[in-house]
Design a protein around this motif. Structure first.
Motif, PDB file in Angstrom:
ATOM      1  N   SER A  16       0.823  -1.205   0.000  1.00 48.67           N
ATOM      2  CA  SER A  16       0.000   0.000   0.000  1.00 48.67           C
ATOM      3  C   SER A  16       0.857   1.254   0.000  1.00 48.67           C
ATOM      4  N   LEU A  17       0.288   2.303  -0.538  1.00 46.91           N
ATOM      5  CA  LEU A  17       0.873   3.641  -0.480  1.00 46.91           C
ATOM      6  C   LEU A  17      -0.263   4.635  -0.344  1.00 46.91           C
ATOM      7  N   ARG A  18       0.036   5.773   0.262  1.00 47.46           N
ATOM      8  CA  ARG A  18      -0.933   6.866   0.295  1.00 47.46           C
ATOM      9  C   ARG A  18      -0.294   8.102  -0.321  1.00 47.46           C
ATOM     10  N   LEU A  19      -0.906   8.582  -1.384  1.00 46.02           N
ATOM     11  CA  LEU A  19      -0.458   9.802  -2.036  1.00 46.02           C
ATOM     12  C   LEU A  19      -1.204  10.991  -1.459  1.00 46.02           C
ATOM     13  N   LEU A  80      -4.930   9.853  -1.947  1.00 44.59           N
ATOM     14  CA  LEU A  80      -5.253   8.662  -2.714  1.00 44.59           C
ATOM     15  C   LEU A  80      -4.633   7.481  -1.983  1.00 44.59           C
ATOM     16  N   GLN A  81      -5.470   6.727  -1.292  1.00 46.35           N
ATOM     17  CA  GLN A  81      -5.021   5.526  -0.609  1.00 46.35           C
ATOM     18  C   GLN A  81      -5.035   4.376  -1.600  1.00 46.35           C
ATOM     19  N   MET A  82      -3.886   3.763  -1.789  1.00 44.00           N
ATOM     20  CA  MET A  82      -3.750   2.694  -2.774  1.00 44.00           C
ATOM     21  C   MET A  82      -3.395   1.395  -2.055  1.00 44.00           C
ATOM     22  N   ASN A  83      -4.283   0.436  -2.100  1.00 44.34           N
ATOM     23  CA  ASN A  83      -4.072  -0.867  -1.468  1.00 44.34           C
ATOM     24  C   ASN A  83      -3.990  -1.954  -2.534  1.00 44.34           C
ATOM     25  N   GLN A 118       6.358   9.378  -8.438  1.00 45.73           N
ATOM     26  CA  GLN A 118       6.575   8.055  -9.023  1.00 45.73           C
ATOM     27  C   GLN A 118       6.111   6.956  -8.076  1.00 45.73           C
ATOM     28  N   VAL A 119       5.342   6.031  -8.609  1.00 41.74           N
ATOM     29  CA  VAL A 119       4.935   4.829  -7.886  1.00 41.74           C
ATOM     30  C   VAL A 119       5.465   3.623  -8.658  1.00 41.74           C
TER      31      VAL A 119
END
Length: 123
Positions: A16-19, A80-83, A118-119
């Motif tokens: 996960s990442l949170r932008l 933007l929470q990315m799971n 960058q992701v």
């Protein structure tokens, strides 16, 4: 208005990442905000958007159920929470603001853009 995106990085698949996207300048206006991404050799594509009020959101099909967009207007910030990230999520992610305020998915309808973050998702 100026937009500053941050929070990108390198994660393994499933992570996960949170932008974050922080706005400055004319923040008193009621902007809708969207996240877009662009992978090498591909066009910039819509990811998610949220209305000025935060009550309505819309997602691209590839990220539905995995990504969540939200906003805190008191902090002039959209998240933007990315799971459950996948290698195909690898891209530069951009936030953008539109003066329409509603659900907007086309890049041409956005007036202001951040610099991108960058992701990278490894398998």
């Amino acid at each position: 208005v100026q937009l500053q995106a941050s929070g990108g990085g390198r994660v393994q698949a499933g992570g996960s990442l949170r932008l974050s996207c922080v706005a400055s300048g004319r923040t008193e206006r009621k902007y809708g905000v969207g996240w877009f991404r662009q992978a090498p050799g591909k066009e910039r594509e819509f990811v998610a958007t949220v209305t000025w009020t935060g009550f309505s959101t819309h997602y691209a099909d590839p990220v539905k159920g995995r990504f969540t967009i939200s906003r805190d207007n008191a902090k002039n910030t959209v998240y933007l929470q990315m799971n459950s990230l996948k290698p195909e999520d690898t891209a530069v992610y951009y936030c953008a603001a539109n003066t329409l305020g509603g659900i907007v998915v086309h890049t041409t309808e956005y007036d202001y853009w951040g610099q991108g973050t960058q992701v990278t998702v490894s398998s």
